[in-house]
Scaffold this motif. Structure first.
Motif, mmCIF file in Angstrom:
data_model
loop_
_atom_site.group_PDB
_atom_site.id
_atom_site.type_symbol
_atom_site.label_atom_id
_atom_site.label_comp_id
_atom_site.label_asym_id
_atom_site.label_seq_id
_atom_site.Cartn_x
_atom_site.Cartn_y
_atom_site.Cartn_z
ATOM 1 N N HIS B 209 -128.023 3.007 90.052
ATOM 2 C CA HIS B 209 -127.031 3.529 89.083
ATOM 3 C C HIS B 209 -127.284 4.993 88.709
ATOM 4 C CE1 HIS B 209 -125.885 -0.579 88.923
ATOM 5 N NE2 HIS B 209 -126.931 -0.965 88.216
ATOM 6 N N PHE B 210 -128.382 5.574 89.160
ATOM 7 C CA PHE B 210 -128.641 6.994 88.906
ATOM 8 C C PHE B 210 -128.919 7.696 90.236
ATOM 9 C CE2 PHE B 210 -129.430 4.671 85.090
ATOM 10 C CZ PHE B 210 -128.845 5.454 84.114
ATOM 11 N N ASP B 211 -128.246 7.213 91.262
ATOM 12 C CA ASP B 211 -128.493 7.723 92.610
ATOM 13 C C ASP B 211 -127.466 8.796 92.974
ATOM 14 O OD1 ASP B 211 -126.426 5.897 92.602
ATOM 15 O OD2 ASP B 211 -126.884 5.115 94.605
ATOM 16 N N ASP B 212 -127.311 9.745 92.054
ATOM 17 C CA ASP B 212 -126.353 10.835 92.266
ATOM 18 C C ASP B 212 -126.649 11.600 93.557
ATOM 19 O OD1 ASP B 212 -128.565 11.321 90.345
ATOM 20 O OD2 ASP B 212 -128.059 13.418 90.684
ATOM 21 N N THR B 213 -127.923 11.794 93.873
ATOM 22 C CA THR B 213 -128.236 12.544 95.092
ATOM 23 C C THR B 213 -127.871 11.742 96.341
ATOM 24 O OG1 THR B 213 -129.960 13.834 94.008
ATOM 25 C CG2 THR B 213 -130.069 13.680 96.399
ATOM 26 N N ASN B 225 -123.645 11.061 87.994
ATOM 27 C CA ASN B 225 -123.889 9.689 87.578
ATOM 28 C C ASN B 225 -122.926 9.317 86.461
ATOM 29 O OD1 ASN B 225 -126.096 9.105 89.275
ATOM 30 N ND2 ASN B 225 -127.443 10.298 87.941
ATOM 31 N N ALA B 226 -122.610 8.024 86.379
ATOM 32 C CA ALA B 226 -121.698 7.558 85.335
ATOM 33 C C ALA B 226 -122.374 7.636 83.963
ATOM 34 C CB ALA B 226 -121.269 6.122 85.638
ATOM 35 N N ALA B 227 -123.682 7.376 83.903
ATOM 36 C CA ALA B 227 -124.398 7.366 82.622
ATOM 37 C C ALA B 227 -125.518 8.396 82.644
ATOM 38 C CB ALA B 227 -124.973 5.979 82.357
#
Lengths: 324, 324
Positions: B209-213, B225-227
């Motif tokens: 859920h924090f895997d923006d890269t 990221n959404a959050a």
């Protein structure tokens, strides 16, 4: 008798098989202790303790034919793992005789390193009789935990690294504090420092009530502990100094230091917080001496060996809960 | 733009001030993963994380006059400590703006390293406004956590060490797994490997859920990221990849890997047990990927960076209790 030449030879045999463990430090420790504190992190050695050095040194020093028949060792845990992994990597069998109440992690790891682990009851069974029977049946070579010149030489390679790393840090004189059970690590390091860092002073560190080496150094003669169990520092509870190790320490070591179990646990919590290493109780006594027994120390720089990190989760959590 | 020459120059400035952290391993990990697993233990770096490299690189790269006025940084903890200690050792003041809910240990340490710590409320206060006001008032230089060529160059020295240590171990090709927040460490290592270990592949590792890269690498364009909170991996929760770091990763990194918080905690417990090192949740995501995401990996050797060890006691004990 172990010589500096034997330590140099052990280093050559160990090259590429052991880790050069780092010399760590923290400004928080320097401030607490009022002097510079370095920690030789042997808990990061293969098998989680310095004992792999001695195990490898002994195994690699045997003739190929003798070695191929296998080895046997008695140990509550760290020597067990050191010999087991050294035997595995030499592709020879090992039998390790361990007390049934040794830390679970140490028993499991020794098995996982491929050793045939034989458990015995400390109170009821005769360890030596079990060992004698097994070694005769299978023609195994006994690897003693400390009273073996090749084992002392292997542990002494720690001292060669300390001398070199201290030099890299610009340290010209220091007290080197070493957790001491039978004295193999202390004796090996003492010999290495005598040759390569003659301005360094070695002090043995032991648990309170199990300070047989400190008392023996004071009296000049081998003195036994009153009890054989009763400290959390399982790795370094030996009844008395070794026959080969004590004469070396008598010649080279300054007065020993005894620390409480609570101080060892506190040092574990501090090593967690400040150095990010895992140290077992017996492996933390030298750091405890560096941080909490400053009055027993003389130099402005101390190097404490963190000799092992094989601690069960429950004990480590307890240390963090009480002192973290 | 950070170049390999800048990384080499950073290494020269860092020489004697940082630790060459060890490359650790355990036969238990090799067996679990079905491949060789090495761990670059940057948790053993000064301040307990790789961030000291970037902090030192940035501070030492400033002109003496600019530096003497002091520096300012925003950070939830590891960059804070890295900049604070680097500033202290350069004998210049530092102001660090930290969220009030950052791990206690990180706030305490940053203060203890001599920084003027300013806490703010993530929900209600504007971090950038606070920083702009303070830096203007005191004429401080902002040290960004990742989008700064000197910071990326400093983190890249980790990659130079990995290339050299892999060579010492005889490793010819490997996947290098790196915990990734803003991407400073990943980008720096990627550049170092491109020049010195061209057969190595870098993969970023992030919390689920924090895997923006990872998502940005897939889509080819920066994705948020959404959050901004909600994972235990506090060290690597950034809203989106960096402006300077992402183009480097887009050119050099293979597909990223996302791990669950539970996998990170499990990796922490295993690093405790098998390597005797303390790793924080965000620092453990690469080891978690190595051990639990084997299907996403291709090579027979992986090198996982354990990027930091600044974890509060309660979180560490919880990891041991659940997975130890």
């Amino acid at each position: 008798m172990t010589s500096i030449e034997m330590i140099a030879a052990a280093r050559a045999r160990l090259q590429g098989h052991i880790r050069r463990t780092p010399l760590l430090s923290s400004p928080f420790f320097d401030e607490m202790a009022g002097r510079r504190v370095f920690v030789k992190a042997e808990c990061l050695q293969h098998t989680g303790s310095f004992k792999f050095r001695g195990g490898w040194s002994a195994l690699s020093g045997l003739g190929p034919q003798v070695r191929s028949r296998g080895v046997i060792a008695f140990s509550s845990g760290n020597h067990a793992q050191g010999v087991a992994l050294a035997a595995k990597r030499h592709d020879v069998p090992s039998v390790i005789i361990m007390p049934a109440d040794a830390p679970r992690l140490k028993i499991e790891n020794t098995r996982a390193f491929g050793a045939d682990v034989v458990l015995y009851d400390r109170e009821k069974e005769d360890r030596d009789a079990i060992g004698a029977r097994l070694s005769e049946e299978r023609d195994l070579t006994l690897i003693k935990p400390f009273d073996d010149p090749l084992v002392i030489a292997g542990q002494g390679t720690t001292g060669l690294e300390i001398a070199a790393q201290a030099d890299e840090e610009g340290i010209r004189a220091a007290e080197v504090l070493v957790p001491c059970g039978g004295g193999g690590l202390s004796a090996g390091i003492a010999l290495a420092l005598e040759a390569h860092a003659p301005h360094f002073t070695l002090r043995t560190c032991e648990p309170e009530h199990f300070d047989d080496t400190a008392r023996s150094l004071r009296s000049g003669t081998t003195t036994r502990n009153a009890a054989i169990s009763g400290s959390i520092c399982d790795a370094i509870l030996t009844p008395e100094p070794g026959k080969l190790t004590f004469p070396i320490l008598k010649r080279l070591a300054a007065a020993g230091i005894a620390v409480t179990d609570e101080e060892a646990l506190r040092a574990m919590a501090l090593a967690f917080k400040r150095l990010k290493i895992v140290v077992e109780p017996g492996g933390a006594v030298a750091l405890a001496a560096a941080l909490f027994h400053g009055k027993a120390l003389e130099s402005d720089t101390v190097i404490a060996v963190a000799s092992g990190g094989n601690v069960d989760t429950a004990v480590f959590s307890m240390a963090l809960e009480r002192f973290g």
